[in-house]
Design an enzyme around this catalytic site. Structure first.
Site, PDB file in Angstrom:
ATOM      1  N   ARG A 142     -66.952  -3.836  32.295  1.00 11.47           N
ATOM      2  CA  ARG A 142     -65.510  -3.942  32.527  1.00 11.47           C
ATOM      3  C   ARG A 142     -65.191  -4.648  33.844  1.00 11.47           C
ATOM      4  NH1 ARG A 142     -65.067   2.435  32.373  1.00 11.47           N
ATOM      5  NH2 ARG A 142     -66.973   2.022  33.541  1.00 11.47           N
ATOM      6  N   LYS A 168     -80.671  12.015  33.502  1.00 15.05           N
ATOM      7  CA  LYS A 168     -81.693  12.999  33.064  1.00 15.05           C
ATOM      8  C   LYS A 168     -82.202  12.716  31.667  1.00 15.05           C
ATOM      9  CE  LYS A 168     -77.517  14.869  32.182  1.00 15.05           C
ATOM     10  NZ  LYS A 168     -76.292  15.130  32.859  1.00 15.05           N
ATOM     11  N   ILE A 191     -77.869  19.370  44.173  1.00  8.37           N
ATOM     12  CA  ILE A 191     -78.802  20.319  44.813  1.00  8.37           C
ATOM     13  C   ILE A 191     -80.165  19.650  44.979  1.00  8.37           C
ATOM     14  CG2 ILE A 191     -79.909  22.586  44.655  1.00  8.37           C
ATOM     15  CD1 ILE A 191     -77.728  23.368  42.586  1.00  8.37           C
ATOM     16  N   GLU A 212     -67.128  17.149  28.361  1.00  5.21           N
ATOM     17  CA  GLU A 212     -67.017  15.846  27.702  1.00  5.21           C
ATOM     18  C   GLU A 212     -66.213  15.997  26.410  1.00  5.21           C
ATOM     19  OE1 GLU A 212     -68.731  13.080  28.735  1.00  5.21           O
ATOM     20  OE2 GLU A 212     -70.041  13.992  30.242  1.00  5.21           O
ATOM     21  N   ASP A 240     -78.705  19.446  27.295  1.00  5.43           N
ATOM     22  CA  ASP A 240     -78.706  18.936  28.674  1.00  5.43           C
ATOM     23  C   ASP A 240     -79.545  19.857  29.572  1.00  5.43           C
ATOM     24  OD1 ASP A 240     -77.200  17.297  30.947  1.00  5.43           O
ATOM     25  OD2 ASP A 240     -77.033  19.410  31.472  1.00  5.43           O
ATOM     26  N   LYS A 264     -83.258  19.092  31.528  1.00  5.58           N
ATOM     27  CA  LYS A 264     -83.488  19.377  32.955  1.00  5.58           C
ATOM     28  C   LYS A 264     -84.679  20.314  33.113  1.00  5.58           C
ATOM     29  CE  LYS A 264     -78.619  18.614  34.077  1.00  5.58           C
ATOM     30  NZ  LYS A 264     -77.286  19.232  34.074  1.00  5.58           N
TER      31      LYS A 264
HETATM   32  N1  HSE Z   1     -72.927  17.739  31.759  1.00  3.01           N
HETATM   33  C1  HSE Z   1     -73.704  18.118  32.900  1.00  3.01           C
HETATM   34  C2  HSE Z   1     -73.288  19.525  33.345  1.00  3.01           C
HETATM   35  C3  HSE Z   1     -73.497  17.122  34.000  1.00  3.01           C
HETATM   36  O1  HSE Z   1     -72.271  20.031  32.856  1.00  3.01           O
HETATM   37  O2  HSE Z   1     -73.989  20.136  34.142  1.00  3.01           O
HETATM   38  C4  HSE Z   1     -74.520  17.192  35.096  1.00  3.01           C
HETATM   39  O3  HSE Z   1     -75.813  16.957  34.664  1.00  3.01           O
END
Ligand code: HSE
Length: 399
Positions: free
Chosen positions: A43, A99, A130, A184, A195, A199
């Site tokens: 963009r 990630k 962190i 989101e 997610d 991690k």
């Molecule tokens: N969607 C992730 C969270 C963003 O809510 O922690 C950070 O990794």
């Protein structure tokens, strides 16, 4: 002056540009003079203070030998993977908050970094701002990491915190979180636990120096948690959090991501709302706790730019730790032991014919159902007995 390029000018990318440019004096005090030469995005950003640095063609960045550092904030696997790999092959070091990419392609990118005498850093990929990866890689290098328990997803922690405080339904809180921009529009990766699982896999890879496949980790999200579950939690002096756990076993690692009823005085319960907390147990230091903002523009940018400064200090020298592509051996999730709170419809008489006949009943005054604690059971045994309960409603792990 070290020149950096930022790939992706969304929430995190714009935060990175802002931190490098607006905190340049702070960074300079640490001996690094850095500025952003290019911002890659599809963009245009008319009126943006850094409008003049926007480019649309990655080849322009790749061909510019003055650019030594790439901050990748595109998200997703492609084109982030190809761009990161090609940048390192061209002699540029890369840092990222991605990630998904680190969990899927970390070993290959670390190998590329080594082969090209550059570095690949990804502090922001776990726990947002962190500094947990650096702590594990640097401060705790003399310790054997025996276990880690963490709240690693801000979105789900926000939802669970609100459900606890307001007695609200999951769907209502999710909607509100989306309206406020905390969740989101497609929240699947967060609420289904993917997610947090990625991690967790990154943490296992980092401490084992091998590749942990995130799909090997048993993962349950928070979509089935209801206000009634919180009522039982309160009777037990507990709350409900999405917990990522990993621990060293004799031959490998155990890991699980799932909602858990934890004691209210568990140190990781300090993480309320969008905050994250990570409790590390290591053989010399014992317990140590890391707390802060696990998501958001500036916290994430803080970690990425911290990496960029580290990369700037090591130009021409490969130093970044990594993991090999040898697979981590995960213990079968069925061998894990938990105490479970089980809810069934009807009264306790239906338990008479089951292995749960002597279980401790938990009375939260909920009509039409019965809840009980199983006591410690192997997960595999529990799940098959649970599946045999005709009037089952739900279960949740304690601990
Ligand atoms: N969607 C992730 C969270 C963003 O809510 O922690 C950070 O990794």
């Amino acid at each position: 002056m070290i020149k950096a390029a930022v790939l992706g000018y969304g929430t995190v990318g714009s935060g990175i540009v802002s931190v490098i440019e607006n905190n340049a004096d702070v960074i300079r005090e640490h001996g690094v003079d850095m500025s952003v030469k290019y911002i890659l995005d599809l963009r245009d950003f008319p009126g943006d203070p850094f409008e003049d640095r926007i480019v649309h063609d990655f080849e322009q960045i790749l061909a510019d030998d003055e650019v030594k550092i790439i901050c990748e904030a595109m998200g997703g696997i492609e084109p982030a993977f190809t761009f990161s790999k090609r940048a390192m092959e061209a002699g540029k070091s890369v840092c990222t908050s991605n990630k998904e990419l680190v969990a899927a392609k970390g070993a290959e990118l670390m190998k590329t970094a080594k082969e090209n005498n550059v570095n690949y850093l990804f502090e922001a990929s776990v726990g947002g701002g962190i500094p947990i990866l650096r702590t594990l890689n640097d401060a705790l290098t003399a310790d054997r990491i025996e276990s880690i328990d963490g709240i690693l997803n801000g979105t789900t922690n926000y939802i669970l915190t609100k459900m606890e405080q307001e007695g609200a339904d999951f769907d209502a809180v999710l909607k509100e979180a989306q309206e406020k921009g905390y969740a989101e529009r497609n929240p699947e990766a967060d609420i289904e636990g993917y997610d947090a699982c990625r991690k967790t896999a990154i943490l296992v890879s980092l401490i084992s120096h091998k590749s942990a496949n995130w799909e090997d980790i048993r993962t349950e999200g928070i979509t089935k948690i209801s206000p009634v579950d919180f009522e039982y939690a309160h009777v037990l002096g507990r709350t409900i959090k999405l917990i990522c756990s990993l621990w060293k076993t004799e031959n490998g690692y155990g890991a699980i991501v799932s909602p858990r009823m934890i004691d209210k005085d568990n140190p990781i319960n300090c993480a309320q709302g969008v905050f994250n907390a990570i409790l590390v147990h290591s053989d010399m230091l014992d317990d140590s706790l890391y707390y802060g903002r696990g998501a958001g523009r500036f916290p994430t940018a803080s970690a990425v730019v911290g990496d960029a400064v580290e990369l700037a200090r090591h130009i021409g020298e490969h130093f970044s730790a990594g993991w090999s592509d040898e697979a981590v051996e995960f213990e079968s999730p069925d061998n894990m032991t938990f105490n479970y709170l089980v809810r069934i419809s009807g009264d306790k008489s239906t338990l008479k014919e089951t292995v749960f006949r002597n279980a401790d009943i938990v009375d939260a005054g909920i009509e039409g159902e019965t809840a009980f604690l199983t006591g410690d059971m192997k997960e595999g045994v529990f799940l098959s007995e649970y599946e045999n309960l005709p009037n089952r409603i739900s279960y949740i792990r304690l601990g």
